[in-house]
Scaffold this active site. Structure first.
Site, PDB file in Angstrom:
ATOM      1  N   ASP A 274       0.896  -1.377  -0.232  1.00 55.01           N
ATOM      2  CA  ASP A 274      -0.113   0.013   0.060  1.00 55.01           C
ATOM      3  C   ASP A 274       1.052   1.339   0.191  1.00 55.01           C
ATOM      4  OD1 ASP A 274      -2.881   0.969   0.607  1.00 55.01           O
ATOM      5  OD2 ASP A 274      -1.893   1.859   2.024  1.00 55.01           O
TER       6      ASP A 274
ATOM      7  N   GLU B  15       1.566   0.394  -4.865  1.00 51.84           N
ATOM      8  CA  GLU B  15       1.133   1.369  -5.411  1.00 51.84           C
ATOM      9  C   GLU B  15       2.255   2.325  -5.353  1.00 51.84           C
ATOM     10  OE1 GLU B  15      -3.196   2.036  -4.023  1.00 51.84           O
ATOM     11  OE2 GLU B  15      -1.876   2.394  -2.407  1.00 51.84           O
TER      12      GLU B  15
END
Ligand code: CA
Length: 650
Positions: free
Chosen positions: A330, A359
């Site tokens: 994340d 990400e």
């Protein structure tokens, strides 16, 4: 703004970097050792408890200062299932904290638990094997929330919302169609990516009879499974065993398991264990204020050596102890590139097939200098690590930030080059960067060094589901027209180079309707009800043709090596883009063994494509996809409006 902290000085690093592998509690039948990193503490006390929540300590032990800023003690006897905390005194202030390295915990993760890990292994777990090794670009990822998977009554599962639902075999919906793990197997994906399943803070584990829901992007104990997914969060060993049973069941079905890891921020910075034990060390601070690149109130400091070590140790632990096959980071760009490369190296030692992707962005501004961030644009500097392609995501269906914006599949103009860029798995192609091409849409510079560094997707848990986005941005279109767009979107994802990624339920047109919302659907359902979030297995029958299309595309991809090229050089050499026509992207992949022709027609009219000499089989058209030839084509082929067509010479 750059960090200004004593923790980043060479002097501090030289004195206070502990490199041993015994942080936390290390259990044996005769004794358990405890070691905690607390370089600024005046003293540290170990508190031992009988219970995970209640009561006073039955024993208190003063820990001894030891190497490199750590404190240590050994307690004799068999401590399996005993709970514990540390009390650190820093600047005259005493605070009690859970062990950052706790491997087990009581309800809500307030106290760690000493655990004999071998006693938590389900039968056969020590010998169980990961699914057969595949190349990175052979992977097809399915992103799933543990609770969404089983909560709806139509799941046919008994253990609703639990790890154990993954161990249930032969589950079906009311139409006798497969659900659960059987459905995932039937679909043909290779990796099940689980939304956060480490111990997070937003669900009260002591009140599981009250409906509660959260995605779980709020870490409390990084090395402990989340308690609310277990059948008993009060006894620390139960969730460990049940998590392992889930992994074992998925492996048995040939599916790899990816964990969504959220090392970039914590649930509550002030209450986080390391903040109590070494104030200011775990986070990037702007004076006394927490820097907030996560937009969740804080950002962790992977560039601080003991935070970096914490991440590496934690990931290795999950890979080794739980046999995890991949990690999704994340807000990966909150971490520094050096840390990500060290993580790759450490996981290679466990198994070099472990997937790493994340990400490649932050949510807000970070205090980490930009050139050090694990940003998408620097993916090529992190071999063996992939980033999500928001380029293909937004080109296919419209930006996630603009509700009404359309994409290529819904007829938006000037996106052909971006689709081509997506097809290359973000490695680029000389045909795309020729000086004399004058298309309006700019494309990014290549950011992946190999297609294995690019994750292609149209939707995930964040933002609207693919179906809802298409419905919102194409008002007035019929169900049939929207379904055609959806099929074209997934055909692009599953025929592009790189690693395809599917949001669970996308294959049965998953939707999160809510009449109270402006556009009639929930965009950010992180704490919405089960009713909104759960997968509605009873819609499978209605959307069986969509399911079959996804299934057929996956099967065709698995059978066709040309769709799973491994290097930038192969992509340059084997792929030839045909001239762009507005609304049409077409190309040939010609390897030594295969010749594949692919066309994506987003236009309103059918297109006739000239074929090279010889006979081609059509495997994918507007209606169907699969490994069987649907029709034969010679000389030319007609591509229907809003559809993909894939042909192979044979
Ligand atoms: Ca929890």
């Amino acid at each position: 703004m750059k960090e200004n902290t004593v923790y980043l000085t060479k002097n501090f690093e030289n004195k206070y970097t502990y490199t041993g592998n015994d942080l936390g509690s290390v259990y044996s039948k005769d004794s358990t050792s405890f070691r905690v990193y607390a370089p600024t503490a005046e003293s540290v006390i170990l508190n031992l408890y009988e219970d995970g929540l209640q009561g006073e300590p039955y024993k208190i032990v003063k820990m001894e200062p030891a190497e490199n800023g750590t404190y240590k003690t050994v307690v004799s006897g068999d401590l399996h299932k005993k709970y514990y905390t540390y009390t650190a005194k820093v600047n005259g202030k005493e605070r009690e904290a859970v062990d950052p390295y706790a491997k087990a915990a009581g309800a809500n993760g307030l106290r760690g638990m000493v655990v004999d890990l071998r006693a938590t292994d389900p039968e056969g777990f020590a010998e169980e094997k990961r699914p057969e090794k595949i190349n990175t670009t052979d992977a097809v990822i399915y992103e799933l929330h543990i609770r969404d998977f089983s909560m709806d009554t139509s799941s046919g599962m008994k253990y609703k919302g639990k790890y154990k639902a993954f161990t249930e075999e032969g589950t079906v919906n009311g139409d006798n169609l497969k659900t659960g793990v059987e459905h995932i197997k039937e679909l043909g994906v290779t990796h099940v990516h689980l939304l956060p399943s480490f111990d997070y803070g937003s669900v009260d584990e002591t009140k599981l009879d009250v409906p509660q829901y959260n995605w779980g992007y709020d870490p409390v104990n990084y090395n402990v499974p989340e308690g609310s997914y277990s059948t008993d969060p009060f006894h620390g060993e139960v969730r460990i065993k049940e998590f392992k049973e889930m992994v074992q069941a998925l492996h048995k079905s040939g599916l790899c398991v990816v964990m969504d890891v959220v090392y970039n921020h914590v649930f509550d910075a002030e209450e986080f264990c390391y903040q109590k034990i070494v104030p200011g060390y775990f986070f990037r601070m702007n004076g006394d204020t927490f820097s907030d690149a996560s937009a969740c109130g804080n950002e962790t400091a992977s560039n601080h050596l003991m935070v970096r070590k914490f991440m590496v140790d934690s990931l290795k632990y999950w890979a080794e102890e739980y046999h995890i096959d991949g990690f999704r980071f994340d807000l990966m760009a909150i971490h520094d590139i050096t840390t990500m490369n060290e993580i790759r190296k450490a996981l290679d030692e466990v198994d070099e097939n472990i997937l790493i992707y994340g990400e490649g962005w932050t949510a807000k501004e970070s205090m980490l200098p930009k050139k050090e961030r694990a940003l998408k644009q620097y993916t090529y500097r992190m071999p063996g690590i992939a980033a999500f392609s928001d380029d293909i995501r937004d080109a296919v269906k419209g930006s996630v930030f603009e509700e009404l914006e359309k994409g290529f599949v819904s007829g938006e103009k000037h996106l052909e080059r971006l689709i081509q860029f997506g097809v290359t798995g973000a490695v680029g192609h000389s045909q795309l960067y020729r000086k004399n091409v004058s298309y309006k849409q700019k494309i990014p510079a290549p950011w992946a060094a190999a297609p294995s560094q690019c994750v292609n997707y149209t939707s995930c848990h964040d933002n609207y589901t693919l179906w809802d986005k298409l419905a919102i941005s194409n008002q007035g279109k019929s169900q049939e027209e929207l379904e055609a767009m959806n099929k074209l979107a997934i055909a692009i994802i599953l025929t592009s180079q790189g690693i395809p990624f599917i949001h669970a339920g996308e294959e049965i047109l998953r939707s999160k309707p809510d009449e109270t919302k402006e556009y009639g659907y929930v965009e950010d359902s992180f704490n919405s009800s089960d009713e909104i979030n759960s997968i509605k297995w009873d819609t499978k029958k209605e959307h069986l043709d969509i399911f079959s299309y996804y299934q057929g595309l996956i099967a065709f991809r698995k059978e066709t090596k040309a769709l799973r090229l491994r290097t930038k050089e192969e992509i340059e050499q084997y792929i030839k883009f045909l001239p762009i026509v507005p609304g049409l992207v077409s190309y040939v992949i010609k390897t030594e063994d295969e010749e594949v022709l692919i066309a994506y027609n987003a236009g309103k009219k059918e297109v006739t494509l000239e074929l090279p000499k010889g006979s081609f089989g059509v495997y994918v058209n507007k209606i169907q996809a699969g490994t069987k030839i649907l029709e034969r084509a010679e000389n030319h082929v007609v591509v229907a409006p809003v559809s993909a067509m894939v042909l192979k010479r044979n």
